[in-house]
Design an enzyme around this catalytic site. Structure first.
Site, PDB file in Angstrom:
ATOM      1  N   HIS A 204       0.818  -1.214   0.000  1.00 23.61           N
ATOM      2  CA  HIS A 204       0.000   0.000   0.000  1.00 23.61           C
ATOM      3  C   HIS A 204       0.850   1.263   0.000  1.00 23.61           C
ATOM      4  CE1 HIS A 204       1.093  -0.388   4.227  1.00 23.61           C
ATOM      5  NE2 HIS A 204       0.936   0.910   4.294  1.00 23.61           N
TER       6      HIS A 204
HETATM    7  C1  UD1 Z   1      -1.923   5.353   5.756  1.00 25.11           C
HETATM    8  C2  UD1 Z   1      -0.647   5.934   6.347  1.00 25.11           C
HETATM    9  C3  UD1 Z   1       0.496   4.925   6.160  1.00 25.11           C
HETATM   10  C4  UD1 Z   1       0.112   3.599   6.805  1.00 25.11           C
HETATM   11  C5  UD1 Z   1      -1.208   3.123   6.224  1.00 25.11           C
HETATM   12  C6  UD1 Z   1      -1.669   1.879   6.936  1.00 25.11           C
HETATM   13  C7  UD1 Z   1      -0.242   8.342   6.227  1.00 25.11           C
HETATM   14  C8  UD1 Z   1       0.460   9.416   5.496  1.00 25.11           C
HETATM   15  N1  UD1 Z   1      -0.240   7.147   5.632  1.00 25.11           N
HETATM   16  O1  UD1 Z   1      -1.736   5.150   4.358  1.00 25.11           O
HETATM   17  O2  UD1 Z   1       1.658   5.406   6.812  1.00 25.11           O
HETATM   18  O3  UD1 Z   1       1.127   2.663   6.521  1.00 25.11           O
HETATM   19  O4  UD1 Z   1      -2.216   4.130   6.403  1.00 25.11           O
HETATM   20  O5  UD1 Z   1      -2.576   1.144   6.165  1.00 25.11           O
HETATM   21  O6  UD1 Z   1      -0.781   8.572   7.284  1.00 25.11           O
HETATM   22  N2  UD1 Z   1      -9.201   4.476   1.726  1.00 25.11           N
HETATM   23  C9  UD1 Z   1     -10.417   3.836   1.709  1.00 25.11           C
HETATM   24  N3  UD1 Z   1     -10.943   3.454   2.906  1.00 25.11           N
HETATM   25  C10 UD1 Z   1     -10.325   3.671   4.100  1.00 25.11           C
HETATM   26  C11 UD1 Z   1      -9.106   4.337   4.094  1.00 25.11           C
HETATM   27  C12 UD1 Z   1      -8.547   4.727   2.899  1.00 25.11           C
HETATM   28  O7  UD1 Z   1     -11.004   3.617   0.668  1.00 25.11           O
HETATM   29  O8  UD1 Z   1     -10.881   3.273   5.151  1.00 25.11           O
HETATM   30  C13 UD1 Z   1      -8.596   4.854   0.423  1.00 25.11           C
HETATM   31  C14 UD1 Z   1      -8.923   6.270  -0.013  1.00 25.11           C
HETATM   32  O9  UD1 Z   1      -9.105   6.263  -1.380  1.00 25.11           O
HETATM   33  C15 UD1 Z   1      -7.658   7.033   0.331  1.00 25.11           C
HETATM   34  C16 UD1 Z   1      -6.566   5.977   0.132  1.00 25.11           C
HETATM   35  O10 UD1 Z   1      -7.180   4.748   0.520  1.00 25.11           O
HETATM   36  O11 UD1 Z   1      -7.462   8.154  -0.486  1.00 25.11           O
HETATM   37  C17 UD1 Z   1      -5.330   6.232   0.964  1.00 25.11           C
HETATM   38  O12 UD1 Z   1      -5.666   6.372   2.328  1.00 25.11           O
HETATM   39  P1  UD1 Z   1      -4.773   7.267   3.318  1.00 25.11           P
HETATM   40  O13 UD1 Z   1      -5.358   7.173   4.668  1.00 25.11           O
HETATM   41  O14 UD1 Z   1      -4.541   8.616   2.734  1.00 25.11           O
HETATM   42  O15 UD1 Z   1      -3.362   6.569   3.278  1.00 25.11           O
HETATM   43  P2  UD1 Z   1      -2.956   5.044   3.390  1.00 25.11           P
HETATM   44  O16 UD1 Z   1      -2.405   4.631   2.069  1.00 25.11           O
HETATM   45  O17 UD1 Z   1      -4.070   4.255   3.953  1.00 25.11           O
HETATM   46  N1  UDP Z   2      -3.257  -6.522   8.564  1.00 21.86           N
HETATM   47  C1  UDP Z   2      -4.487  -7.142   8.807  1.00 21.86           C
HETATM   48  N2  UDP Z   2      -5.243  -7.520   7.744  1.00 21.86           N
HETATM   49  C2  UDP Z   2      -4.855  -7.329   6.454  1.00 21.86           C
HETATM   50  C3  UDP Z   2      -3.584  -6.716   6.217  1.00 21.86           C
HETATM   51  C4  UDP Z   2      -2.816  -6.309   7.299  1.00 21.86           C
HETATM   52  O1  UDP Z   2      -4.867  -7.353   9.963  1.00 21.86           O
HETATM   53  O2  UDP Z   2      -5.596  -7.688   5.546  1.00 21.86           O
HETATM   54  C5  UDP Z   2      -2.446  -6.057   9.719  1.00 21.86           C
HETATM   55  C6  UDP Z   2      -1.062  -6.635   9.812  1.00 21.86           C
HETATM   56  O3  UDP Z   2      -1.068  -7.845  10.533  1.00 21.86           O
HETATM   57  C7  UDP Z   2      -0.277  -5.540  10.519  1.00 21.86           C
HETATM   58  C8  UDP Z   2      -0.991  -4.276  10.112  1.00 21.86           C
HETATM   59  O4  UDP Z   2      -2.238  -4.667   9.556  1.00 21.86           O
HETATM   60  O5  UDP Z   2      -0.346  -5.665  11.921  1.00 21.86           O
HETATM   61  C9  UDP Z   2      -0.168  -3.544   9.098  1.00 21.86           C
HETATM   62  O6  UDP Z   2      -0.884  -2.491   8.580  1.00 21.86           O
HETATM   63  P1  UDP Z   2      -0.469  -1.773   7.238  1.00 21.86           P
HETATM   64  O7  UDP Z   2       0.340  -2.697   6.404  1.00 21.86           O
HETATM   65  O8  UDP Z   2      -1.716  -1.228   6.655  1.00 21.86           O
HETATM   66  O9  UDP Z   2       0.377  -0.537   7.759  1.00 21.86           O
HETATM   67  P2  UDP Z   2       1.932  -0.310   8.088  1.00 21.86           P
HETATM   68  O10 UDP Z   2       2.345  -1.298   9.101  1.00 21.86           O
HETATM   69  O11 UDP Z   2       2.692  -0.401   6.808  1.00 21.86           O
HETATM   70  O12 UDP Z   2       1.959   1.093   8.594  1.00 21.86           O
END
Ligand code: UD1
Ligand code: UDP
Length: 435
Positions: A204
């Site tokens: 992601h």
């Molecule tokens: C965010 C964090 C990243 C973390 C990740 C965990 C920041 C800058 N990024 O990235 O560090 O590793 O979360 O997963 O804080 N969206 C949905 N539903 C949701 C949430 C998001 O559809 O519930 C979609 C939206 O289109 C959104 C995109 O995902 O624009 C990105 O979401 P965003 O929260 O901006 O960043 P993440 O990639 O989730």
């Molecule tokens: N995770 C989960 N279900 C999923 C994918 C990830 O429970 O389908 C959990 C995973 O075990 C880990 C956390 O989500 O604890 C990681 O989140 P993510 O990769 O979104 O964020 P990051 O750690 O890169 O910030």
């Protein structure tokens, strides 16, 4: 004592869960603030159910937006909540925008910030997370670092070592506790053929999935890896981009690739634990892989979790198709490489990080140190000096004799964290001499 906890995304819910459990166990008053950055059921509510967490007292509901808009909305929301409550410490976790917003707001209100998972550095400022964790560390009072390496990152940046507590990572607490529950309750394995080699994939990171060339390279390598049963719980950001770049259709038509919605923590942990290989660009997964003794391939050019690589459990492959294929096949074909990766020693602790975090908060509170003091109370002068020590002396003795604070120790060209009982004989010491 009253603690405010700020969370916003999936990994923060998971990694703060053991801290919240510990706070509840000790009957400490707290409020839970959800920024609402993650809002889909399977990115947020599912984890409150799986981890039996209380409902957040506040949800700011920022949703998805640009970094500036999201952070500004979070800051305004968090400020309002903190002003309504009498808070002794604000806890943030990791490196998301919630951490940036929470740490900035609290520090401007002179409320101490405790940063859980402080001190990580990828040294890559193209990552929004690197900016977030650096800013959070500038604003923090207590630094709960997972490893010695992250502690050293902070001392060389000038953080007072007395405020750094090496706790391990709370992900280990979450992982060990919940895997036992998952073993009894999850039926995820009935959905996949576990006799085949399962490769669990997540990605992601903005720098991978928003970039058409990198995402295409990764997708092309997945298409070729038909020796595996690839299970790919797809993050919403990734799904959007796979569709935008016309890559989704190419993946779903392949029998060996199972694209599924993000799954809950219990299901996911069990799936990870039975995987032959984990391929990811997630931070948390690099830690969980080494905790569960599963080899990990990281789809990045750098990592703020270098301990996993040094320990031998994680290999960085970037997004180059040939490098990905070559490394996966090495792990597949070469038993000794695979066994070495599985045996890598977990650098993230013993699953008691949240206990250590709460012990430290309580101690600081009881000693009246949870305060950002005005200048008239802290004014003092010092000279910063460097010395090579030839006598046998520990950090604590050196500090006592010289009325000094040891900042960093250098030994054989490496920076060391100044533990109180560290021997300084034959080492360079950077210290503040109080005058
Ligand atoms: C965010 C964090 C990243 C973390 C990740 C965990 C920041 C800058 N990024 O990235 O560090 O590793 O979360 O997963 O804080 N969206 C949905 N539903 C949701 C949430 C998001 O559809 O519930 C979609 C939206 O289109 C959104 C995109 O995902 O624009 C990105 O979401 P965003 O929260 O901006 O960043 P993440 O990639 O989730
Ligand atoms: N995770 C989960 N279900 C999923 C994918 C990830 O429970 O389908 C959990 C995973 O075990 C880990 C956390 O989500 O604890 C990681 O989140 P993510 O990769 O979104 O964020 P990051 O750690 O890169 O910030």
């Amino acid at each position: 004592m009253k603690i405010a906890i700020v969370i916003g995304t999936r990994p923060e819910i998971i990694k703060m869960a053991p801290v919240i459990d510990e706070i509840q166990k000790r009957s400490i008053d707290f409020i839970l603030i959800h920024t609402g950055q993650h809002y889909d059921h399977e990115m947020s509510d599912q984890f409150f159910l799986d981890l039996e967490l209380p409902k957040p007292h506040y949800n700011i509901g920022v949703g998805s937006a640009s970094h500036a808009e999201m952070t500004a909305d979070m800051m305004m929301g968090i400020e309002k909540v903190l002003l309504e409550n009498n808070i002794d410490i604000v806890l943030v976790q990791g490196d998301t925008n919630a951490v940036l917003a929470g740490a900035l707001v609290a520090s401007k209100l002179h409320i101490p910030v405790g940063h859980v998972e402080a001190g990580l550095r990828s040294f890559d400022k193209t990552m929004p997370e690197e900016i977030n964790r650096m800013v959070a560390d500038v604003c923090s009072k207590l630094f709960f670092v997972p490893t010695e390496e992250s502690a050293v990152n902070l001392v060389v940046e000038g953080v007072n070592p007395k405020n750094i507590i090496i706790t391990g990572n709370t992900v280990v607490d979450a992982c060990l506790r919940n895997l036992k529950i998952a073993d009894k309750t999850s039926d995820i394995l009935s959905k996949f053929d576990v006799n085949e080699k399962i490769l669990t994939l997540t990605m992601h990171r903005a720098e991978n999935v928003d970039n058409e060339e990198r995402l295409t390279n990764i997708v092309e390598s997945l298409i070729e890896l038909d020796e595996f049963n690839i299970v790919f719980p797809v993050h919403p950001r990734t799904l959007k981009n796979l569709e935008r770049f016309g890559l989704y259709a190419k993946l779903v038509e392949k029998e060996h690739i199972n694209i599924i919605k993000p799954v809950g923590y219990l299901d996911f942990l069990l799936l990870l634990s039975k995987s032959f290989l984990i391929m990811t660009d997630s931070g948390g997964l690099q830690e969980e892989a080494i905790t569960l003794n599963v080899p990990c391939i990281t789809l990045r050019f750098n990592t703020e979790r270098p301990e996993t690589v040094t320990a031998g459990g994680n290999i960085l492959v970037g997004s180059d198709k040939e490098k990905i294929l070559e490394t996966v096949r090495l792990i597949l074909d070469d038993n000794s490489t695979r066994e070495m990766m599985k045996k890598a020693i977990n650098p993230y602790g013993d699953g008691k990080s949240s206990e250590r975090i709460l012990d430290s908060i309580q101690k600081n509170h009881d000693e009246d140190k949870l305060q950002i003091k005005p200048p008239e109370d802290v004014m003092r002068s010092f000279t910063r000096e460097m010395a090579f020590l030839e006598d046998e002396i520990t950090v604590s003795k050196f500090e006592e004799i010289n009325n000094a604070l040891v900042r960093v120790v250098y030994s054989e060209g490496r920076a060391e964290f100044p533990h109180q009982n560290l021997e300084l004989n034959g080492k360079f010491v950077l210290f503040d001499k109080l005058t």
